[in-house]
Design an enzyme around this catalytic site. Sequence first.
Site, mmCIF file in Angstrom:
data_model
loop_
_atom_site.group_PDB
_atom_site.id
_atom_site.type_symbol
_atom_site.label_atom_id
_atom_site.label_comp_id
_atom_site.label_asym_id
_atom_site.label_seq_id
_atom_site.Cartn_x
_atom_site.Cartn_y
_atom_site.Cartn_z
ATOM 1 N N HIS A 237 2.427 -7.107 4.584
ATOM 2 C CA HIS A 237 1.060 -6.588 4.673
ATOM 3 C C HIS A 237 0.487 -6.810 6.071
ATOM 4 O O HIS A 237 1.066 -7.526 6.896
ATOM 5 C CB HIS A 237 0.161 -7.275 3.641
ATOM 6 C CG HIS A 237 0.462 -6.872 2.230
ATOM 7 N ND1 HIS A 237 -0.291 -5.957 1.535
ATOM 8 C CD2 HIS A 237 1.458 -7.256 1.393
ATOM 9 C CE1 HIS A 237 0.216 -5.793 0.326
ATOM 10 N NE2 HIS A 237 1.287 -6.565 0.227
ATOM 11 N N GLU B 214 -2.479 0.287 7.756
ATOM 12 C CA GLU B 214 -1.583 -0.772 7.291
ATOM 13 C C GLU B 214 -0.325 -0.191 6.659
ATOM 14 O O GLU B 214 0.786 -0.673 6.887
ATOM 15 C CB GLU B 214 -2.319 -1.660 6.294
ATOM 16 C CG GLU B 214 -1.470 -2.756 5.687
ATOM 17 C CD GLU B 214 -2.250 -3.636 4.731
ATOM 18 O OE1 GLU B 214 -1.662 -4.608 4.211
ATOM 19 O OE2 GLU B 214 -3.439 -3.360 4.494
ATOM 20 N N GLU C 270 1.445 -11.684 5.799
ATOM 21 C CA GLU C 270 0.382 -10.997 6.539
ATOM 22 C C GLU C 270 0.739 -11.091 8.015
ATOM 23 O O GLU C 270 0.617 -12.147 8.642
ATOM 24 C CB GLU C 270 -0.979 -11.644 6.267
ATOM 25 C CG GLU C 270 -1.475 -11.497 4.839
ATOM 26 C CD GLU C 270 -2.081 -10.127 4.553
ATOM 27 O OE1 GLU C 270 -1.972 -9.232 5.419
ATOM 28 O OE2 GLU C 270 -2.663 -9.962 3.467
ATOM 29 N N HIS D 109 0.836 -1.208 0.000
ATOM 30 C CA HIS D 109 0.000 0.000 0.000
ATOM 31 C C HIS D 109 0.869 1.256 0.000
ATOM 32 O O HIS D 109 1.959 1.250 -0.524
ATOM 33 C CB HIS D 109 -0.981 -0.057 1.171
ATOM 34 C CG HIS D 109 -1.787 -1.321 1.172
ATOM 35 N ND1 HIS D 109 -2.928 -1.493 0.411
ATOM 36 C CD2 HIS D 109 -1.579 -2.501 1.807
ATOM 37 C CE1 HIS D 109 -3.390 -2.718 0.597
ATOM 38 N NE2 HIS D 109 -2.594 -3.351 1.435
#
Length: 575
Positions: A470, A417, A538, A403
């Site tokens: 992430h 995030e 993640e 992101h």
Amino acid sequence: MKTFKWAAVALLFFALVSIVPGHSSAQFKFSDISPDKEYFDQVHYIAELGIVNKADKFNPGNNLTRAHAAKMLVIASGNADMPTPKVQFKDLKPGTEQYKFASRAVELGYFKKKADGSFGPNEKLKRDEMGYALSVAFNLSQSPTVDKPLMLTDMKDHPFAKEINGLYYGGVSQGDAGRFLPKDYLTRSQFALFVARALNDDYKLTVKLPEQTSRTYFAKVATGGDNLNVRTHPAVTGDVVTRLKDGEIVEVIGQTGDWLLVLIDGADGYIHSRYTVEVGTQAPSDDDVATDEPDEPEVSEPEITEPEVTEPEEEPNTPSPTTGLIGKVTTNVLNVRKSPDGTSAVVAKLSLNQKVNIESINGNWAKINLQSGPGYVHKNYLKLINQSGNVLKDRIIVIDAGHGGKDPGATSNKLSEKTVVLKVAKLVEAKLKNAGAKVLLTRSDDTFLSLEQRTAYAKKHYAETFVSIHVNAAGSSAAKGAEVFYDSSTNPNAKESKLLASKIQSNLVKNANMSDRGVKDQRFYVIRNNNVAAVLVELGFITNPDDFKKLSSEQYMELYAEAIYQGLVQYYAAP
């Protein structure tokens, strides 16, 4: 601050508390607004700031007039002390309070004089006029784009569309059931809510941007013979930019509700998911498939695993000699060529897991020595292993912080995030550099990069491993834990990716005490479109209370970084 007397500190504290959200009623309260009202804190907040007068009653249900709105906006935007402009109004006399604030509001561009030269100070204010004035006062205008489409359906083709769109994405107003109701009149309580939200982030509405995820897949249009509209934003009010034929296959890169964001010839647009089937998850009937449209290509491990595309844009450096470096073949069959060129003659072939000594590396090509003489192999299909010293020394590792910029990723309680993963990425970078690795970050600041730019960056810089970081989110707060993904659909280094994923996952579980959600095979864009060992990590669920505490902790960010670092060490140390 150390010289302040305790009494002065206490006075300052109570003065601040009087305008802090949730505490605005400590010293003053309107008699006609009870604490259970949605707008209770906001009304008292703007009263403490002097935007509205403190009086016995606020009259929250009364309609707001143009004169009232002009005064509130001029004060709220910090222009209460500006000189009074000389603006002539048919219905206002200079020297009056209404004239003073109306002339300032017109001069500042919040309102316009009517065609007959009047201001209409006692006219009830409509929601579209309010939206325009508020957006201009707080610089919130936002032209509709694919990333920030016009979500309020009744503002399509409205002259104030970009101003109202700015209110939506600024967390000021999200309308009523997808509509803004531009011609409805505005109440005093509604305007107080909007002004408070524009002034204070604590009051802003949570803005759900169109979901942009790293998971991409292919979908087949299934309309039964009709064409499918592709629109500029996820609603039937979006302009039609093109149409897809029944049976066409498109790549899905995101989703907003029932609408899929798809890539078409390098551009993007929205189609309704009702008229698609995901390729590979449901077998379309014969009627769904056009005879001249191919299904998604079957992917098998290639016999010769050299790229058929041109080499990266960056020119290779002078060949770098190596000492004690071997390469383990990671594909079934790998060509050895006469020169470092994909069109050069094949002089030999190497087999899976065969190890060779590396003499030098130039860009993507490794020079090796065979009994028959020197040859060159594409290094993407070698696991490079140092025989002495640190296993990470000179390894080219790309760390991708997910992101960034306009895309915050998952958010919760003001934690985004994009912020968490960038901090972790930089910690990993420092550890890898200290070990002698050549580490590169796809982004080192709050910058937006497309998924394609991230994978292109890795290829341009001859990456040997790729780690994308992430943070997860879920509709239920019960979901928790870490997981690491690899891709076996198109990435030719799927086995190496899986090994790297397992090493990182085991360290996340052990070092950061994360719930173990396992290692999973998934078609995320940045790992599917890589051709080296590539994983997507993640760290945890920002929507889970336990994981949130860790994700917002500097101590745990260090533990996450150490887990990723140790996973890379163990991957390269594995024979």
